[in-house]
Design a protein around this motif. Sequence first.
Motif, PDB file in Angstrom:
ATOM      1  N   SER A 313       0.841  -1.213   0.000  1.00 54.55           N
ATOM      2  CA  SER A 313       0.000   0.000   0.000  1.00 54.55           C
ATOM      3  C   SER A 313       0.869   1.254   0.000  1.00 54.55           C
ATOM      4  CB  SER A 313      -0.955  -0.004   1.201  1.00 54.55           C
ATOM      5  OG  SER A 313      -0.257   0.046   2.425  1.00 54.55           O
ATOM      6  N   SER A 314       2.029   1.188   0.642  1.00 55.91           N
ATOM      7  CA  SER A 314       2.938   2.336   0.657  1.00 55.91           C
ATOM      8  C   SER A 314       3.517   2.597  -0.731  1.00 55.91           C
ATOM      9  CB  SER A 314       4.074   2.097   1.654  1.00 55.91           C
ATOM     10  OG  SER A 314       3.573   2.003   2.964  1.00 55.91           O
ATOM     11  N   LEU A 315       3.935   1.522  -1.406  1.00 56.02           N
ATOM     12  CA  LEU A 315       4.463   1.681  -2.759  1.00 56.02           C
ATOM     13  C   LEU A 315       3.397   2.258  -3.693  1.00 56.02           C
ATOM     14  CD1 LEU A 315       6.483  -1.668  -3.125  1.00 56.02           C
ATOM     15  CD2 LEU A 315       7.400   0.636  -2.718  1.00 56.02           C
ATOM     16  N   LEU A 316       2.151   1.784  -3.535  1.00 51.91           N
ATOM     17  CA  LEU A 316       1.053   2.297  -4.361  1.00 51.91           C
ATOM     18  C   LEU A 316       0.821   3.781  -4.076  1.00 51.91           C
ATOM     19  CD1 LEU A 316      -1.298   1.853  -6.338  1.00 51.91           C
ATOM     20  CD2 LEU A 316      -2.711   1.171  -4.371  1.00 51.91           C
ATOM     21  N   ALA A 317       0.788   4.133  -2.788  1.00 53.28           N
ATOM     22  CA  ALA A 317       0.540   5.534  -2.414  1.00 53.28           C
ATOM     23  C   ALA A 317       1.609   6.449  -2.990  1.00 53.28           C
ATOM     24  CB  ALA A 317       0.489   5.664  -0.895  1.00 53.28           C
ATOM     25  N   LYS A 318       2.872   6.001  -2.950  1.00 47.42           N
ATOM     26  CA  LYS A 318       3.972   6.819  -3.471  1.00 47.42           C
ATOM     27  C   LYS A 318       3.841   6.978  -4.988  1.00 47.42           C
ATOM     28  CE  LYS A 318       7.890   8.885  -2.271  1.00 47.42           C
ATOM     29  NZ  LYS A 318       8.022   9.846  -1.173  1.00 47.42           N
ATOM     30  N   ARG A 319       3.527   5.881  -5.669  1.00 47.55           N
ATOM     31  CA  ARG A 319       3.387   5.944  -7.129  1.00 47.55           C
ATOM     32  C   ARG A 319       2.235   6.855  -7.538  1.00 47.55           C
ATOM     33  NH1 ARG A 319       6.184   1.152  -8.868  1.00 47.55           N
ATOM     34  NH2 ARG A 319       8.155   1.448  -7.759  1.00 47.55           N
ATOM     35  N   LEU A 320       1.202   6.927  -6.689  1.00 46.16           N
ATOM     36  CA  LEU A 320       0.036   7.755  -7.014  1.00 46.16           C
ATOM     37  C   LEU A 320       0.213   9.201  -6.569  1.00 46.16           C
ATOM     38  CD1 LEU A 320      -2.885   5.273  -6.197  1.00 46.16           C
ATOM     39  CD2 LEU A 320      -1.913   5.851  -8.431  1.00 46.16           C
ATOM     40  N   GLY A 321       1.384   9.520  -5.954  1.00 49.74           N
ATOM     41  CA  GLY A 321       1.665  10.930  -5.696  1.00 49.74           C
ATOM     42  C   GLY A 321       1.727  11.388  -4.259  1.00 49.74           C
ATOM     43  N   ALA A 322       1.571  10.483  -3.284  1.00 49.49           N
ATOM     44  CA  ALA A 322       1.702  10.906  -1.879  1.00 49.49           C
ATOM     45  C   ALA A 322       3.114  11.463  -1.666  1.00 49.49           C
ATOM     46  CB  ALA A 322       1.441   9.738  -0.939  1.00 49.49           C
ATOM     47  N   ARG A 323       3.217  12.600  -0.947  1.00 48.12           N
ATOM     48  CA  ARG A 323       4.516  13.290  -0.840  1.00 48.12           C
ATOM     49  C   ARG A 323       5.513  12.510   0.008  1.00 48.12           C
ATOM     50  NH1 ARG A 323       6.327  17.883   2.085  1.00 48.12           N
ATOM     51  NH2 ARG A 323       4.302  18.198   3.073  1.00 48.12           N
ATOM     52  N   LYS A 324       5.056  11.962   1.128  1.00 47.99           N
ATOM     53  CA  LYS A 324       5.950  11.219   2.022  1.00 47.99           C
ATOM     54  C   LYS A 324       5.229   9.967   2.506  1.00 47.99           C
ATOM     55  CE  LYS A 324       9.268  11.964   5.703  1.00 47.99           C
ATOM     56  NZ  LYS A 324       9.943  12.988   6.519  1.00 47.99           N
ATOM     57  N   VAL A 325       5.968   8.871   2.576  1.00 47.39           N
ATOM     58  CA  VAL A 325       5.369   7.583   2.945  1.00 47.39           C
ATOM     59  C   VAL A 325       6.130   6.985   4.118  1.00 47.39           C
ATOM     60  CG1 VAL A 325       4.990   5.222   2.174  1.00 47.39           C
ATOM     61  CG2 VAL A 325       4.473   7.113   0.640  1.00 47.39           C
ATOM     62  N   MET A 326       5.407   6.611   5.167  1.00 46.92           N
ATOM     63  CA  MET A 326       5.994   5.938   6.321  1.00 46.92           C
ATOM     64  C   MET A 326       5.275   4.609   6.533  1.00 46.92           C
ATOM     65  SD  MET A 326       6.395   8.944   9.161  1.00 46.92           S
ATOM     66  CE  MET A 326       6.412  10.660   8.678  1.00 46.92           C
ATOM     67  N   THR A 327       6.040   3.601   6.921  1.00 54.27           N
ATOM     68  CA  THR A 327       5.505   2.243   7.002  1.00 54.27           C
ATOM     69  C   THR A 327       5.981   1.546   8.268  1.00 54.27           C
ATOM     70  OG1 THR A 327       5.689   2.111   4.599  1.00 54.27           O
ATOM     71  CG2 THR A 327       5.326   0.049   5.752  1.00 54.27           C
ATOM     72  N   ILE A 328       5.050   0.913   8.973  1.00 54.70           N
ATOM     73  CA  ILE A 328       5.453   0.052  10.095  1.00 54.70           C
ATOM     74  C   ILE A 328       5.884  -1.300   9.533  1.00 54.70           C
ATOM     75  CG2 ILE A 328       4.426  -1.417  11.881  1.00 54.70           C
ATOM     76  CD1 ILE A 328       3.300   0.921  13.197  1.00 54.70           C
ATOM     77  N   ILE A 329       7.072  -1.741   9.952  1.00 55.78           N
ATOM     78  CA  ILE A 329       7.610  -3.044   9.522  1.00 55.78           C
ATOM     79  C   ILE A 329       7.931  -3.840  10.789  1.00 55.78           C
ATOM     80  CG2 ILE A 329       9.417  -4.248   8.256  1.00 55.78           C
ATOM     81  CD1 ILE A 329       7.725  -2.624   6.414  1.00 55.78           C
ATOM     82  N   ASN A 330       7.242  -4.948  11.004  1.00 53.22           N
ATOM     83  CA  ASN A 330       7.465  -5.755  12.201  1.00 53.22           C
ATOM     84  C   ASN A 330       8.663  -6.693  12.066  1.00 53.22           C
ATOM     85  OD1 ASN A 330       5.197  -5.159  14.177  1.00 53.22           O
ATOM     86  ND2 ASN A 330       4.039  -5.508  12.298  1.00 53.22           N
ATOM     87  N   ASN A 331       8.951  -7.112  10.847  1.00 52.80           N
ATOM     88  CA  ASN A 331      10.093  -8.007  10.619  1.00 52.80           C
ATOM     89  C   ASN A 331      11.359  -7.167  10.473  1.00 52.80           C
ATOM     90  OD1 ASN A 331      12.047  -9.753   9.674  1.00 52.80           O
ATOM     91  ND2 ASN A 331      10.650 -10.893   8.346  1.00 52.80           N
ATOM     92  N   PRO A 332      12.288  -7.235  11.451  1.00 55.66           N
ATOM     93  CA  PRO A 332      13.488  -6.392  11.395  1.00 55.66           C
ATOM     94  C   PRO A 332      14.305  -6.585  10.119  1.00 55.66           C
ATOM     95  CG  PRO A 332      13.302  -7.475  13.542  1.00 55.66           C
ATOM     96  CD  PRO A 332      12.278  -8.099  12.645  1.00 55.66           C
ATOM     97  N   ALA A 333      14.242  -7.784   9.529  1.00 58.10           N
ATOM     98  CA  ALA A 333      15.021  -8.062   8.318  1.00 58.10           C
ATOM     99  C   ALA A 333      14.545  -7.216   7.137  1.00 58.10           C
ATOM    100  CB  ALA A 333      14.921  -9.548   7.969  1.00 58.10           C
ATOM    101  N   TYR A 334      13.283  -6.771   7.174  1.00 59.27           N
ATOM    102  CA  TYR A 334      12.742  -5.981   6.073  1.00 59.27           C
ATOM    103  C   TYR A 334      13.094  -4.501   6.172  1.00 59.27           C
ATOM    104  CZ  TYR A 334       9.547  -9.824   4.729  1.00 59.27           C
ATOM    105  OH  TYR A 334       9.009 -11.009   4.313  1.00 59.27           O
TER     106      TYR A 334
END
Length: 457
Positions: A313-334
């Motif tokens: 959803s973050s990648l989609l939001a960025k591609r559609l023009g959202a200025r800044k994207v923040m994402t919670i990632i629970n898996n530290p490896a990601y």
Amino acid sequence: MKIIILGAGQVGGTLAEHLASEANDITVVDTDGDRLRDLGDRLDIRTVQGRGSLPTVLRQAGADDADMLVAVTNSDETNMVACQVAYSLFHTPTKIARVRESAYLTREELFDNDHIPVDVLISPEQVVTNYIKRLIEHPGSLQVIDFAEGKAQLVAVKAYYGGPLVGQQLRQIRAHMPNVDTRVAAIFRRDRPITPRGDTVIEADDEVFFIAARKDIRAVMGELRRIDETNKRVVIAGGGQIGERLAEAIESRYQVKIIEMNPARCRQLSDTLESTVVLQGSASDKDLMLEENIADADIFLALTNDDEANIMSSLLAKRLGARKVMTIINNPAYVDLVQGGDIDIAISPQLATIGTLLAHVRRGDIVSVHSLRRGAAEAIEAVAHGDAKSSKVIGKAIEDIALPPGTTIGAIIRDEQVLIAHDDTVIEAGDHVILFVVDKKHIRDVEKLFHVGLSFF
């Protein structure tokens, strides 16, 4: 220090990893044998399989002479009962419990030795909510940390090509900002730490950590990068506890929308929140995102419990023009894999929570501990006690203190005053000293600096 950790999940496992490397005696308790075997294979720790709230299991884990119990299982009730058992049967000196349910957290009178004996309550959702709120309030920041109840702040920014200080030496900061005192505490260049000195030249794309009084933060950020426009429109994907708490905290100052899949949860959010617009649907639905003008969003936040859904959803939001994207990632490896591309900031709830836990485990009077760059380094707030005879730091100028390799002092908070550290700054009793440690194997040496010698007693 002998520490029992209940719960081998992300938080318990990450905490065990931090502490095992610092010569602590660690025992991890969990009902999941596979998790325990994985931890035991990687770390020099003891493991015990069983329910952490049972007296027999706690005794097997060494509760008879443990210094601390850290209960971070997924069950609030298990964590609270374990603290009660540790207090009543084993007289464990320090008991820390992770409690998520706000219905418990709002009743402070529950948590004392006459009721449920928990010395320190940790609420990961609240810690992460506060963390994200500070990022929203400081456009352009990668990390924002409060010290001494917010009197001083540490901010990480990426230096952009064309910024006033890019290509110049650090000593030029004072010439650019004669009325603002600040200090660059750490620089990460292509993922490697650089110890900042006066002749260090800032390059484009450097991650620069600087500390200043709260009132001076925006002025310093303007020297390192172009100041981003003020955030106004915020879209949150996920109406769980973090999404709800964040919307509640910011809806009076920002235009907030929440996208939530569950219709019943949507109704609950609509009843609870005042001005936030609640939408039922998926943040991965391109038509919905276009319909809601995601291109006009200043910040898109993916806060569900599903890493893959958050990333997509973050990648989609960025591609559609959202200025800044923040994402919670629970898996530290990601976390390191996704940050810095289309996703501007990846937030690890475990690392945000770990800092709160570490502050209570560190030796000496450590007020707070914060992970920098997803755990690569630490910022520590320590209090100087004693006098010139009993302390290794009191009465000494910073240039005369034998700091461990890779450690710098960034600032001193004395009463209400924020003193940016310079070589001739002298530390006094009661000072809150902000240190930066880029090599965590020297954490124990930093703690020893703030031990008070026997002559003090």
